[in-house]
Scaffold this motif. Structure first.
Motif, PDB file in Angstrom:
ATOM      1  N   VAL A 102      -3.392   0.992  -1.703  1.00 52.87           N
ATOM      2  CA  VAL A 102      -2.366   0.114  -2.262  1.00 52.87           C
ATOM      3  C   VAL A 102      -2.021  -0.936  -1.208  1.00 52.87           C
ATOM      4  CG1 VAL A 102       0.063   0.040  -2.941  1.00 52.87           C
ATOM      5  CG2 VAL A 102      -1.424   1.816  -3.854  1.00 52.87           C
ATOM      6  N   PRO A 103      -1.843  -2.178  -1.588  1.00 56.29           N
ATOM      7  CA  PRO A 103      -1.470  -3.217  -0.623  1.00 56.29           C
ATOM      8  C   PRO A 103      -0.150  -2.883   0.075  1.00 56.29           C
ATOM      9  CG  PRO A 103      -2.146  -4.196  -2.698  1.00 56.29           C
ATOM     10  CD  PRO A 103      -2.033  -2.726  -2.941  1.00 56.29           C
ATOM     11  N   PRO A 104       0.063  -3.432   1.259  1.00 54.41           N
ATOM     12  CA  PRO A 104       1.319  -3.171   1.977  1.00 54.41           C
ATOM     13  C   PRO A 104       2.537  -3.569   1.151  1.00 54.41           C
ATOM     14  CG  PRO A 104      -0.265  -4.265   3.403  1.00 54.41           C
ATOM     15  CD  PRO A 104      -0.840  -4.313   2.018  1.00 54.41           C
ATOM     16  N   LEU A 105       3.608  -2.830   1.324  1.00 52.11           N
ATOM     17  CA  LEU A 105       4.853  -3.116   0.619  1.00 52.11           C
ATOM     18  C   LEU A 105       5.550  -4.287   1.303  1.00 52.11           C
ATOM     19  CD1 LEU A 105       6.622  -1.965  -1.704  1.00 52.11           C
ATOM     20  CD2 LEU A 105       7.813  -0.628   0.032  1.00 52.11           C
ATOM     21  N   THR A 106       5.966  -5.246   0.518  1.00 45.09           N
ATOM     22  CA  THR A 106       6.558  -6.467   1.098  1.00 45.09           C
ATOM     23  C   THR A 106       7.960  -6.762   0.585  1.00 45.09           C
ATOM     24  OG1 THR A 106       5.573  -7.857  -0.636  1.00 45.09           O
ATOM     25  CG2 THR A 106       4.266  -7.498   1.367  1.00 45.09           C
ATOM     26  N   VAL A 107       8.585  -5.793  -0.070  1.00 45.30           N
ATOM     27  CA  VAL A 107       9.889  -6.087  -0.687  1.00 45.30           C
ATOM     28  C   VAL A 107      11.056  -5.415   0.035  1.00 45.30           C
ATOM     29  CG1 VAL A 107       8.798  -6.396  -2.936  1.00 45.30           C
ATOM     30  CG2 VAL A 107       9.731  -4.160  -2.315  1.00 45.30           C
ATOM     31  N   GLY A 150       8.095   0.140   5.591  1.00 49.87           N
ATOM     32  CA  GLY A 150       8.158  -1.004   6.499  1.00 49.87           C
ATOM     33  C   GLY A 150       6.942  -1.915   6.448  1.00 49.87           C
ATOM     34  N   GLY A 151       5.997  -1.622   5.551  1.00 48.43           N
ATOM     35  CA  GLY A 151       4.853  -2.509   5.382  1.00 48.43           C
ATOM     36  C   GLY A 151       3.569  -2.056   6.033  1.00 48.43           C
ATOM     37  N   ALA A 152       3.510  -0.812   6.518  1.00 48.27           N
ATOM     38  CA  ALA A 152       2.299  -0.322   7.172  1.00 48.27           C
ATOM     39  C   ALA A 152       1.159  -0.179   6.167  1.00 48.27           C
ATOM     40  CB  ALA A 152       2.573   1.008   7.861  1.00 48.27           C
ATOM     41  N   ARG A 153      -0.062  -0.393   6.635  1.00 50.07           N
ATOM     42  CA  ARG A 153      -1.250  -0.274   5.804  1.00 50.07           C
ATOM     43  C   ARG A 153      -1.864   1.126   5.932  1.00 50.07           C
ATOM     44  NH1 ARG A 153      -3.586  -5.286   4.397  1.00 50.07           N
ATOM     45  NH2 ARG A 153      -2.491  -7.088   5.297  1.00 50.07           N
ATOM     46  N   GLY A 154      -2.729   1.449   4.939  1.00 45.10           N
ATOM     47  CA  GLY A 154      -3.548   2.643   5.033  1.00 45.10           C
ATOM     48  C   GLY A 154      -2.834   3.948   4.775  1.00 45.10           C
ATOM     49  N   ILE A 155      -1.663   3.899   4.190  1.00 48.61           N
ATOM     50  CA  ILE A 155      -0.878   5.116   3.920  1.00 48.61           C
ATOM     51  C   ILE A 155      -0.802   5.406   2.430  1.00 48.61           C
ATOM     52  CG2 ILE A 155       1.395   6.198   4.128  1.00 48.61           C
ATOM     53  CD1 ILE A 155       1.796   4.521   6.665  1.00 48.61           C
ATOM     54  N   ALA A 156      -0.570   4.381   1.614  1.00 52.30           N
ATOM     55  CA  ALA A 156      -0.361   4.566   0.173  1.00 52.30           C
ATOM     56  C   ALA A 156      -1.653   4.320  -0.607  1.00 52.30           C
ATOM     57  CB  ALA A 156       0.733   3.639  -0.322  1.00 52.30           C
ATOM     58  N   PHE A 157      -1.843   5.172  -1.645  1.00 48.31           N
ATOM     59  CA  PHE A 157      -3.032   5.087  -2.486  1.00 48.31           C
ATOM     60  C   PHE A 157      -2.641   5.337  -3.937  1.00 48.31           C
ATOM     61  CE2 PHE A 157      -4.335   6.151   1.745  1.00 48.31           C
ATOM     62  CZ  PHE A 157      -5.519   5.453   1.950  1.00 48.31           C
ATOM     63  N   ALA A 213       0.379   1.130 -10.123  1.00 47.41           N
ATOM     64  CA  ALA A 213       0.330  -0.289  -9.830  1.00 47.41           C
ATOM     65  C   ALA A 213       0.561  -0.503  -8.354  1.00 47.41           C
ATOM     66  CB  ALA A 213       1.384  -1.048 -10.641  1.00 47.41           C
ATOM     67  N   ALA A 214       0.109  -1.593  -7.842  1.00 47.62           N
ATOM     68  CA  ALA A 214       0.333  -1.921  -6.441  1.00 47.62           C
ATOM     69  C   ALA A 214       1.778  -2.346  -6.256  1.00 47.62           C
ATOM     70  CB  ALA A 214      -0.590  -3.066  -6.041  1.00 47.62           C
ATOM     71  N   PRO A 215       2.533  -1.685  -5.334  1.00 45.24           N
ATOM     72  CA  PRO A 215       3.942  -2.027  -5.138  1.00 45.24           C
ATOM     73  C   PRO A 215       4.075  -3.265  -4.263  1.00 45.24           C
ATOM     74  CG  PRO A 215       3.339  -0.218  -3.703  1.00 45.24           C
ATOM     75  CD  PRO A 215       2.122  -0.539  -4.514  1.00 45.24           C
ATOM     76  N   THR A 216       3.756  -4.395  -4.783  1.00 49.38           N
ATOM     77  CA  THR A 216       3.837  -5.639  -4.033  1.00 49.38           C
ATOM     78  C   THR A 216       5.144  -6.336  -4.351  1.00 49.38           C
ATOM     79  OG1 THR A 216       2.685  -6.826  -5.793  1.00 49.38           O
ATOM     80  CG2 THR A 216       1.332  -5.867  -4.068  1.00 49.38           C
ATOM     81  N   ALA A 217       5.172  -7.630  -4.075  1.00 44.56           N
ATOM     82  CA  ALA A 217       6.403  -8.381  -4.316  1.00 44.56           C
ATOM     83  C   ALA A 217       6.755  -8.411  -5.787  1.00 44.56           C
ATOM     84  CB  ALA A 217       6.249  -9.806  -3.798  1.00 44.56           C
TER      85      ALA A 217
END
Length: 631
Positions: free
Chosen positions: A185-190, A169-176, A47-51
């Motif tokens: 995966v969308p940036p982490l925001t929590v 810390g919310g960086a893009r393009g690292i998690a899949f 799942a996408a680790p979002t809020a």
């Protein structure tokens, strides 16, 4: 600390030529992984680790606590030029209450040597239940993660972990979601973010993050902190200061910390264990082992083979191992550090943590240190470590306090500057009562005994006398009963001192009239007469090798080593006096027992000296054993 149970994946039949190494590697996975007992659960849906994470909770405890476990893949670039792409597998544990409006601090953790991300499952759940986002990942070359095992080299393992910090810390393009890195995966925001790092510099994607892990999972923390100033707190358990010392120690001629200017003495069984674990790790990852060096950085296996043959590391190999050691870059580590080291540890002994502690304190970095009973060579004591009871056992409570102070800014007591477990103290439940604490280090008062007569230790006037021993040569051992590398797999080794007649010399006190309690590193000062020393001009191969140890002799006359610890020495100049700093111990010599000093010509666990010959040691006022004695 309980012995880790490594995850069991699909079984691969090993060729017979690999069977011995694989068996040893499997056995040692518990010793080198040095984590906690785990019970594997089915992977949670990606799942996408979002809020608002939607992954299903893993395990009953996780469900009760409202914890989400989210499997992820990470695309990282490593190496001096960041030219090598690796896939890292990890599990993200999130409290259900975490959101972009209610952000939480994070903890980054990885496995010990031969382990995987699953090893930290209990810690991940426990910390998430306490309000932390926890990312547990398999280190490079282990547990489903690709690329070579580089011994926690900052340019590889440190840089890889730095990119995971960026993800937190919310960086893009690292998690899949997939190993092919096609489903981002969308940036982490929590995760809580900092405006500035601990050096006061504004950094992008800067999470409030601490690190945690055992052994190899301790070494990565220093590697990361040396290349990334966004890290806020470290808790390395049972890890190294200088790998060249860990694998081939010399306990004399030390120039800084545990580092010696003279090559040390190769640990045969531990080196074989590393190779076996490399093979086992390849097979667990469904990879064909790349023989003769299974998935290591290219220098590692040739270095171990040469060291096993000659008895010492070559200069280039010593330098390479030190590059992967905090001893070489400690000036770059400026993060509050809680060092936790094991008394039962013949791989990374207490002196290694001491060296790191002193170096950190000397440069003004906040550091505290704990010596617990367990380690790579034996289990922890009851009430010391259990992540299912984090506030009811001593070490998890220290971990939580350290993170609560440095990651949540809570005004909590982080514990004393130094604490050490005493196995002679009776207690029940939490082991806290068995710990002595101090606001200073080292502790104790130095008490010195002199070699006297033919076999005595005395605090009074020394009498004349001599003892002789024979160094067998060809690196041969003088006893065959104790394989220290298997201590945490089969239980604490018996530690009976049983060198063959004529291959060791010993000196003992009279039976003690009161208990003698020691907490720290014994020191021995010796001058020997060794005719073979004429060959020392030829270099390390011609230098005298001895094994110095302190033993506890019971009323039955049996002498036992303290936790299997001994001090190999390659004497720089056998024509001159030399000082031996033995691995530190915490031990009570009971009333009626005797303190004994032993000097032997060989050991089953090391590749001893090449040249045979007699060694004579005379008694006298300058021939001493000193111990840090505590109440």
């Amino acid at each position: 600390m309980s012995r880790i149970l490594t995850p069991r994946g699909s079984r691969t039949r090993a060729p017979r030529a690999l069977a011995a190494a694989t068996l040893l590697g499997t056995a040692l996975a518990g010793t080198l992984g040095a984590g906690l007992p785990i019970a594997d659960a089915a992977p949670a849906p990606s799942a996408a680790p979002t809020a608002a994470p939607t992954a299903a909770p893993t395990g009953k405890g996780a469900a009760r606590a409202g914890i989400r476990k989210i499997p992820l893949h990470f695309k990282v670039k490593v190496g001096p030029q960041r030219a090598q792409v690796c896939d890292i597998v990890g599990d993200l544990y999130l409290p259900s209450t975490a959101s972009s409006r209610r952000r939480v601090p994070a903890v980054l953790t990885t496995n010990g040597f031969g382990g995987s991300k699953n090893d930290q499952a209990d810690a991940g759940r426990a910390l998430a239940a306490r309000g932390y986002a926890v990312l547990s990942y398999s280190g490079l070359g282990f547990g489903g993660s690709s690329c070579a095992i580089t011994l926690d080299d900052p340019q590889f393992d440190g840089i890889a972990a730095s990119q995971l910090v960026g993800f937190l810390g919310g960086a893009r393009g690292i998690a899949f979601r997939d190993a092919a890195h096609t489903q981002p995966v969308p940036p982490l925001t929590v995760v809580q973010r900092d405006r500035r790092d601990h050096r006061g510099t504004a950094r992008a994607n800067d999470p409030r993050v601490g690190t945690y892990g055992f052994s190899y999972g301790g070494g990565f923390q220093f590697a990361l902190a040396s290349v990334d100033s966004r890290v806020d707190a470290l808790i390395p358990f049972i890890t190294w200061n200088d790998l060249s010392y860990s694998l081939a120690p010399n306990n004399t001629g030390q120039t800084s910390g545990v580092t010696s200017s003279t090559p040390g003495v190769t640990k045969l069984l531990w080196a074989a264990g590393f190779s076996g674990l490399g093979v086992a790790a390849d097979l667990r990852n469904n990879q064909v082992p790349d023989l003769p060096c299974p998935n290591f950085a290219t220098f590692v296996c040739p270095a171990l083979i040469t060291a096993g043959t000659t008895g010492y590391l070559q200069p280039g190999d010593r330098a390479a191992l030190r590059r992967a050691s905090v001893a070489s870059y400690v000036s770059k580590v400026r993060v509050p550090t809680l060092l936790i080291q094991g008394q039962r540890d013949t791989l990374f002994n207490l002196n290694e943590a001491t060296a790191t502690y002193r170096a950190l304190r000397r440069q003004g970095t906040e550091a505290r240190m704990v010596w617990y009973q367990g380690g790579h060579s034996g289990p922890a004591a009851p009430g010391e470590f259990d992540w299912t009871k984090p506030t009811g056992t001593y070490l998890p409570s220290r971990v939580l306090a350290w993170f609560d102070r440095h990651l949540k800014d809570r005004k909590v007591d982080v514990g004393p500057r130094f604490a050490y477990f005493r196995d002679w103290v009776r207690y029940s439940g939490n082991a806290r009562k068995a710990y002595a604490t101090s606001s200073i280090f080292p502790v104790g008062t130095t008490r010195t005994w002199r070699l006297s007569g033919t076999n005595a230790l005395t605090t009074g006037t020394a009498k004349a006398g001599t003892q002789s021993l024979l160094v067998p040569g060809a690196g041969l051992p003088t006893r065959l009963d104790e394989f220290d590398v298997l201590g945490n797999f089969v239980g604490p080794v018996p530690n009976i001192v049983s060198d063959l007649p004529g291959t060791a010399a010993s000196w003992s006190t009279a039976p003690l009239s009161a208990p003698l309690r020691v907490a720290g590193a014994p020191t021995v000062r010796l001058k020997v007469d060794a005719p073979a020393a004429v060959a020392q001009a030829a270099g390390p191969a011609g230098q005298l090798v001895l094994f110095v140890k302190v033993a506890d002799v019971g009323p039955d006359g049996k002498a036992k080593l303290i936790n299997g610890l001994e001090a190999p020495v390659r004497v720089p100049d056998a024509t001159k006096p030399f000082t031996v700093r033995l691995p530190a111990i915490v031990h009570e010599f009971a009333r009626g027992h005797r303190l004994q000093l032993v000097v032997a010509g060989g050991s089953i666990n090391y590749r001893g000296g090449v040249l045979p010959g007699p060694v004579t040691i005379a008694s006298g006022a300058a021939q001493t054993l000193s111990l840090p004695v505590v109440r």
